[in-house]
Scaffold this motif. Structure first.
Motif, short mmCIF file in Angstrom:
data_model
loop_
_atom_site.label_atom_id
_atom_site.label_comp_id
_atom_site.label_asym_id
_atom_site.label_seq_id
_atom_site.Cartn_x
_atom_site.Cartn_y
_atom_site.Cartn_z
N UNK A 55 34.00 40.42 35.19
CA UNK A 55 34.17 39.10 35.81
C UNK A 55 34.37 38.05 34.73
N UNK A 56 33.54 38.12 33.70
CA UNK A 56 33.63 37.15 32.60
C UNK A 56 35.01 37.18 31.95
N UNK A 57 35.58 38.36 31.80
CA UNK A 57 36.91 38.47 31.20
C UNK A 57 37.95 37.71 32.02
N UNK A 58 37.84 37.80 33.35
CA UNK A 58 38.77 37.09 34.23
C UNK A 58 38.54 35.59 34.13
N UNK A 59 37.28 35.18 34.08
CA UNK A 59 36.96 33.76 33.95
C UNK A 59 37.54 33.20 32.65
N UNK A 60 37.35 33.93 31.56
CA UNK A 60 37.84 33.48 30.26
C UNK A 60 39.36 33.37 30.25
N UNK A 61 40.04 34.36 30.81
CA UNK A 61 41.50 34.29 30.85
C UNK A 61 41.97 33.12 31.71
N UNK A 62 41.28 32.87 32.82
CA UNK A 62 41.62 31.72 33.66
C UNK A 62 41.45 30.43 32.88
N UNK A 63 40.37 30.35 32.13
CA UNK A 63 40.12 29.18 31.28
C UNK A 63 41.24 29.03 30.24
N UNK A 64 41.63 30.14 29.64
CA UNK A 64 42.70 30.10 28.64
C UNK A 64 44.02 29.65 29.25
#
Length: 264
Positions: free
Chosen positions: A47-56
């Motif tokens: 989940x965190x990986x998806x959040x980080x990519x969304x942030x990026x």
């Protein structure tokens, strides 16, 4: 279109909000729920990986509720420098979405949720749909009052944008809230509207805008029935939606969907 910020009552709220439905494997996602539970909910790092990519990709807000796995994932993302505005859902419970027991939904510890998210960078708290759609207006008003005692703005979520929108003005003090989240997509999927031709859209627009609230649209992809391009083309023609919530299940989806959204 949706990569700007909304400034309202001295609060800054990004217009694109990362939704949580895939992260927590919401049952209304059908057979994919089992996959999302295995691949996402049971694995906060994913989940965190998806959040980080969304942030990026420029997304600066996320919808959260009081769930240990979801909050753990957000903490992991924050440790990687991903600090978003939190749009909090207050009073969410594990209620059967297809056959909800609204009395059980009303028994939630919503006051604990308010206390929790008051410690986050949380410009907006929204009362969960299973509380709002129980139509216990005294309880909804009480929760809104408590939110308004914090530094956050307040709002409502509904699963029934037509019925609830009709009921709100006669049953609720309109000064208690400023935001209203509704499911809204081109095919009226998961909306209490059987068809959505031009005249029905205009009627719905009039009802929605008559509330004079900031409107957040959810389920804009109709739970995957619509392609992102189809959804964004539809929203390009809509002038009465202020913010959108988008759920993505993979890093690749976040990259593709939010890159595409920037074109609109």
């Amino acid at each position: 279109m949706f990569f700007d910020d909304l400034t309202f009552k001295e609060k800054i709220i990004p217009k694109t909000i990362l939704g949580y439905s895939p992260f927590v494997a919401e049952p209304f996602l059908g057979h994919r729920s089992m996959l999302y539970k295995r691949d996402l909910y049971d694995n906060p790092q994913a989940i965190a990986d998806v959040i980080v990519e969304s942030y990026n990709q420029g997304v600066r807000a996320i919808n959260l509720f009081n769930d240990s796995q979801l909050l753990k994932a957000y903490d992991i993302a924050c440790d990687q420098g991903c600090n978003m505005k939190v749009i909090a859902t207050i009073g969410k419970t594990e209620v059967d979405y297809l056959n909800p027991n609204y009395e059980i939904a009303k028994e939630t510890d919503w006051d604990d949720d308010i206390e929790l998210f008051n410690s986050y960078d949380c410009p907006l708290m929204l009362v969960d749909e299973f509380i709002v759609d129980a139509y216990d207006w005294r309880l909804t008003s009480k929760i809104l009052d408590c939110i308004n005692d914090t530094d956050s703005l307040s709002g409502l979520i509904t699963a029934f944008p037509l019925r609830t929108t009709n009921l709100i003005p006669e049953n609720l003090n309109m000064d208690l809230f400023d935001f209203y989240m509704v499911p809204f997509n081109a095919i009226s999927y998961m909306m209490d509207i059987t068809a959505f031709n031009a005249s029905q859209r205009e009627e719905f627009k009039q009802k929605l805008t008559s509330l004079n609230k900031k409107v957040i649209a959810s389920r804009i992809f109709a739970c995957g029935i619509l392609k992102p391009k189809e959804a964004f083309e539809f929203y390009k023609k809509i002038d009465y939606i202020d913010l959108i919530s988008i759920g993505v299940a993979k890093v690749e989806e976040a990259r593709e969907d939010f890159t595409l959204l920037k074109e609109y």
